[in-house]
Design a protein around this motif. Structure first.
Motif, PDB file in Angstrom:
ATOM      1  N   SER A  40       8.074  -5.817 -13.005  1.00  0.00           N
ATOM      2  CA  SER A  40       8.727  -4.739 -13.830  1.00  0.00           C
ATOM      3  C   SER A  40       8.834  -4.774 -15.396  1.00  0.00           C
ATOM      4  CB  SER A  40       9.955  -5.617 -13.434  1.00  0.00           C
ATOM      5  OG  SER A  40      10.728  -6.746 -13.296  1.00  0.00           O
ATOM      6  N   THR A  41       9.000  -3.695 -15.462  1.00  0.00           N
ATOM      7  CA  THR A  41       9.476  -3.572 -17.089  1.00  0.00           C
ATOM      8  C   THR A  41      10.675  -2.817 -17.593  1.00  0.00           C
ATOM      9  OG1 THR A  41       8.256  -1.339 -17.066  1.00  0.00           O
ATOM     10  CG2 THR A  41       6.921  -3.140 -17.269  1.00  0.00           C
ATOM     11  N   ALA A  42      10.899  -3.407 -19.142  1.00  0.00           N
ATOM     12  CA  ALA A  42      11.759  -2.659 -19.763  1.00  0.00           C
ATOM     13  C   ALA A  42      11.627  -1.123 -20.789  1.00  0.00           C
ATOM     14  CB  ALA A  42      12.431  -3.629 -20.529  1.00  0.00           C
ATOM     15  N   GLY A  43      12.422  -0.230 -20.957  1.00  0.00           N
ATOM     16  CA  GLY A  43      11.988   0.526 -21.416  1.00  0.00           C
ATOM     17  C   GLY A  43      11.653   1.895 -20.834  1.00  0.00           C
ATOM     18  N   ASP A  44      10.557   2.484 -21.043  1.00  0.00           N
ATOM     19  CA  ASP A  44      10.018   4.006 -20.679  1.00  0.00           C
ATOM     20  C   ASP A  44       9.861   3.800 -19.317  1.00  0.00           C
ATOM     21  OD1 ASP A  44      10.787   5.447 -23.152  1.00  0.00           O
ATOM     22  OD2 ASP A  44       9.111   5.043 -23.855  1.00  0.00           O
ATOM     23  N   TYR A  45       9.145   2.787 -18.805  1.00  0.00           N
ATOM     24  CA  TYR A  45       8.967   2.792 -17.235  1.00  0.00           C
ATOM     25  C   TYR A  45       9.376   2.042 -16.792  1.00  0.00           C
ATOM     26  CZ  TYR A  45       5.607   6.587 -18.514  1.00  0.00           C
ATOM     27  OH  TYR A  45       4.662   7.957 -18.988  1.00  0.00           O
ATOM     28  N   ASP A  46       9.405   1.428 -15.360  1.00  0.00           N
ATOM     29  CA  ASP A  46      10.299   0.593 -14.607  1.00  0.00           C
ATOM     30  C   ASP A  46       8.953  -0.573 -13.669  1.00  0.00           C
ATOM     31  OD1 ASP A  46      12.830   1.702 -14.284  1.00  0.00           O
ATOM     32  OD2 ASP A  46      11.855   3.318 -13.987  1.00  0.00           O
ATOM     33  N   LEU A  47       8.045   0.050 -14.113  1.00  0.00           N
ATOM     34  CA  LEU A  47       6.973  -1.305 -13.256  1.00  0.00           C
ATOM     35  C   LEU A  47       5.122  -0.612 -13.951  1.00  0.00           C
ATOM     36  CD1 LEU A  47       7.523  -0.137  -9.122  1.00  0.00           C
ATOM     37  CD2 LEU A  47       8.659  -2.288 -10.761  1.00  0.00           C
ATOM     38  N   LEU A  48       4.819  -2.153 -13.927  1.00  0.00           N
ATOM     39  CA  LEU A  48       3.485  -1.567 -14.634  1.00  0.00           C
ATOM     40  C   LEU A  48       2.562  -2.582 -13.232  1.00  0.00           C
ATOM     41  CD1 LEU A  48       0.613  -1.297 -16.341  1.00  0.00           C
ATOM     42  CD2 LEU A  48       1.546  -4.149 -17.311  1.00  0.00           C
ATOM     43  N   VAL A  49       1.511  -1.848 -12.266  1.00  0.00           N
ATOM     44  CA  VAL A  49       0.725  -2.072 -12.029  1.00  0.00           C
ATOM     45  C   VAL A  49      -0.306  -2.187 -12.396  1.00  0.00           C
ATOM     46  CG1 VAL A  49       0.674  -1.776  -9.205  1.00  0.00           C
ATOM     47  CG2 VAL A  49       2.935  -1.143 -10.183  1.00  0.00           C
ATOM     48  N   LYS A  50      -1.530  -3.102 -11.469  1.00  0.00           N
ATOM     49  CA  LYS A  50      -2.485  -3.371 -11.903  1.00  0.00           C
ATOM     50  C   LYS A  50      -3.566  -3.311 -10.401  1.00  0.00           C
ATOM     51  CE  LYS A  50      -6.187  -6.221 -13.906  1.00  0.00           C
ATOM     52  NZ  LYS A  50      -6.411  -8.442 -14.352  1.00  0.00           N
ATOM     53  N   PHE A  51      -4.280  -2.140 -10.738  1.00  0.00           N
ATOM     54  CA  PHE A  51      -4.980  -2.301  -9.181  1.00  0.00           C
ATOM     55  C   PHE A  51      -6.630  -1.659  -9.477  1.00  0.00           C
ATOM     56  CE2 PHE A  51      -1.828   0.938  -8.936  1.00  0.00           C
ATOM     57  CZ  PHE A  51      -1.868   0.636  -7.990  1.00  0.00           C
ATOM     58  N   TYR A  52      -7.306  -2.618  -8.370  1.00  0.00           N
ATOM     59  CA  TYR A  52      -8.599  -2.502  -8.768  1.00  0.00           C
ATOM     60  C   TYR A  52      -9.981  -1.445  -8.098  1.00  0.00           C
ATOM     61  CZ  TYR A  52      -7.887  -6.827 -10.800  1.00  0.00           C
ATOM     62  OH  TYR A  52      -8.524  -8.293 -11.722  1.00  0.00           O
ATOM     63  N   ALA A  53     -10.757  -0.678  -8.699  1.00  0.00           N
ATOM     64  CA  ALA A  53     -11.370   0.124  -7.751  1.00  0.00           C
ATOM     65  C   ALA A  53     -12.929   0.191  -7.963  1.00  0.00           C
ATOM     66  CB  ALA A  53     -11.356   2.177  -8.788  1.00  0.00           C
ATOM     67  N   GLU A  54     -12.945   0.564  -6.865  1.00  0.00           N
ATOM     68  CA  GLU A  54     -15.259   0.863  -7.156  1.00  0.00           C
ATOM     69  C   GLU A  54     -15.664   1.084  -7.786  1.00  0.00           C
ATOM     70  OE1 GLU A  54     -16.783  -0.777  -4.750  1.00  0.00           O
ATOM     71  OE2 GLU A  54     -15.047  -1.699  -3.289  1.00  0.00           O
ATOM     72  N   HIS A  55     -16.522   1.337  -8.937  1.00  0.00           N
ATOM     73  CA  HIS A  55     -17.023   1.671  -9.758  1.00  0.00           C
ATOM     74  C   HIS A  55     -16.967   3.082  -9.837  1.00  0.00           C
ATOM     75  CE1 HIS A  55     -17.416  -1.894 -12.458  1.00  0.00           C
ATOM     76  NE2 HIS A  55     -17.775  -2.520 -11.176  1.00  0.00           N
ATOM     77  N   ASP A  56     -17.416   3.680  -8.681  1.00  0.00           N
ATOM     78  CA  ASP A  56     -18.324   4.712  -8.576  1.00  0.00           C
ATOM     79  C   ASP A  56     -17.046   5.717  -7.678  1.00  0.00           C
ATOM     80  OD1 ASP A  56     -17.857   3.815  -6.317  1.00  0.00           O
ATOM     81  OD2 ASP A  56     -20.068   4.785  -5.147  1.00  0.00           O
ATOM     82  N   SER A  57     -15.731   4.965  -7.623  1.00  0.00           N
ATOM     83  CA  SER A  57     -14.586   5.447  -7.132  1.00  0.00           C
ATOM     84  C   SER A  57     -13.795   6.579  -8.166  1.00  0.00           C
ATOM     85  CB  SER A  57     -13.613   4.713  -6.670  1.00  0.00           C
ATOM     86  OG  SER A  57     -12.981   4.246  -7.444  1.00  0.00           O
ATOM     87  N   ALA A 105       3.323  -3.437  -2.700  1.00  0.00           N
ATOM     88  CA  ALA A 105       3.338  -4.244  -1.857  1.00  0.00           C
ATOM     89  C   ALA A 105       2.555  -4.129  -0.868  1.00  0.00           C
ATOM     90  CB  ALA A 105       3.807  -5.637  -1.934  1.00  0.00           C
ATOM     91  N   ASP A 106       3.571  -3.620  -0.043  1.00  0.00           N
ATOM     92  CA  ASP A 106       3.508  -3.098   1.704  1.00  0.00           C
ATOM     93  C   ASP A 106       2.097  -2.721   1.918  1.00  0.00           C
ATOM     94  OD1 ASP A 106       5.824  -4.461   2.273  1.00  0.00           O
ATOM     95  OD2 ASP A 106       6.725  -3.720   2.401  1.00  0.00           O
ATOM     96  N   ARG A 107       1.973  -2.057   1.084  1.00  0.00           N
ATOM     97  CA  ARG A 107       0.394  -1.174   0.931  1.00  0.00           C
ATOM     98  C   ARG A 107      -1.016  -2.084   0.706  1.00  0.00           C
ATOM     99  NH1 ARG A 107       1.167   5.445  -0.147  1.00  0.00           N
ATOM    100  NH2 ARG A 107       3.011   5.545   0.808  1.00  0.00           N
ATOM    101  N   GLU A 108       0.279  -3.094   0.198  1.00  0.00           N
ATOM    102  CA  GLU A 108      -1.273  -4.190  -0.175  1.00  0.00           C
ATOM    103  C   GLU A 108      -3.291  -3.949  -0.778  1.00  0.00           C
ATOM    104  OE1 GLU A 108      -2.482  -6.248   3.584  1.00  0.00           O
ATOM    105  OE2 GLU A 108      -0.655  -7.162   4.189  1.00  0.00           O
ATOM    106  N   ILE A 109      -2.315  -2.691  -1.875  1.00  0.00           N
ATOM    107  CA  ILE A 109      -3.068  -1.911  -2.895  1.00  0.00           C
ATOM    108  C   ILE A 109      -3.332  -2.077  -4.077  1.00  0.00           C
ATOM    109  CG2 ILE A 109      -3.154   0.420  -1.352  1.00  0.00           C
ATOM    110  CD1 ILE A 109      -1.357   1.229  -3.293  1.00  0.00           C
ATOM    111  N   ALA A 110      -1.914  -2.814  -5.073  1.00  0.00           N
ATOM    112  CA  ALA A 110      -2.300  -3.172  -5.895  1.00  0.00           C
ATOM    113  C   ALA A 110      -2.749  -5.282  -6.298  1.00  0.00           C
ATOM    114  CB  ALA A 110      -0.476  -3.194  -6.330  1.00  0.00           C
ATOM    115  N   SER A 111      -3.157  -5.658  -7.204  1.00  0.00           N
ATOM    116  CA  SER A 111      -3.596  -7.000  -7.691  1.00  0.00           C
ATOM    117  C   SER A 111      -1.977  -7.389  -8.353  1.00  0.00           C
ATOM    118  CB  SER A 111      -4.435  -6.585  -8.789  1.00  0.00           C
ATOM    119  OG  SER A 111      -4.919  -7.822  -8.899  1.00  0.00           O
ATOM    120  N   GLU A 112      -1.321  -7.308  -8.078  1.00  0.00           N
ATOM    121  CA  GLU A 112      -0.686  -6.786  -9.028  1.00  0.00           C
ATOM    122  C   GLU A 112       0.776  -5.890  -9.913  1.00  0.00           C
ATOM    123  OE1 GLU A 112      -1.008 -10.006 -13.321  1.00  0.00           O
ATOM    124  OE2 GLU A 112      -3.095  -9.308 -11.999  1.00  0.00           O
ATOM    125  N   ILE A 113       2.191  -6.348 -10.000  1.00  0.00           N
ATOM    126  CA  ILE A 113       3.431  -5.633  -9.441  1.00  0.00           C
ATOM    127  C   ILE A 113       3.555  -6.123 -11.095  1.00  0.00           C
ATOM    128  CG2 ILE A 113       5.112  -4.412  -8.385  1.00  0.00           C
ATOM    129  CD1 ILE A 113       2.982  -4.460  -6.093  1.00  0.00           C
TER     130      ILE A 113
END
Length: 78
Positions: A33-50, A23-31
């Protein structure tokens, strides 16, 4: 912009620390917490050509406390 998701497995007891660091890096759209095999689910956006793999390697894997990630690219919104 194309959205993609990253599932993050953290070192024990460090999920909130990892989430705060992302969150401090300001690179994620949404963060979430989850239960199960993973702890976090994070949504990012990237440029179409990146390169999503390069973005994750440079911006996510460098966060201290991450043990594993799984990147989920998206193709179309309904």
């Amino acid at each position: 912009m194309k959205p993609f998701f990253v599932l993050i497995k953290c070192e024990l007891g460090r999920a909130y620390e990892v989430a705060a660091a992302i969150a401090d890096r300001e690179i994620a759209s949404e963060i979430y917490s989850t239960a199960g095999d993973y702890d976090l689910l994070v949504k990012f956006y990237a440029e179409h050509d990146s390169d999503i793999g390069h973005f994750v390697n440079e911006n996510v894997h460098s966060v201290s406390g991450i043990r594993d990630t799984k990147t989920i690219p998206t193709f179309k919104a309904f």
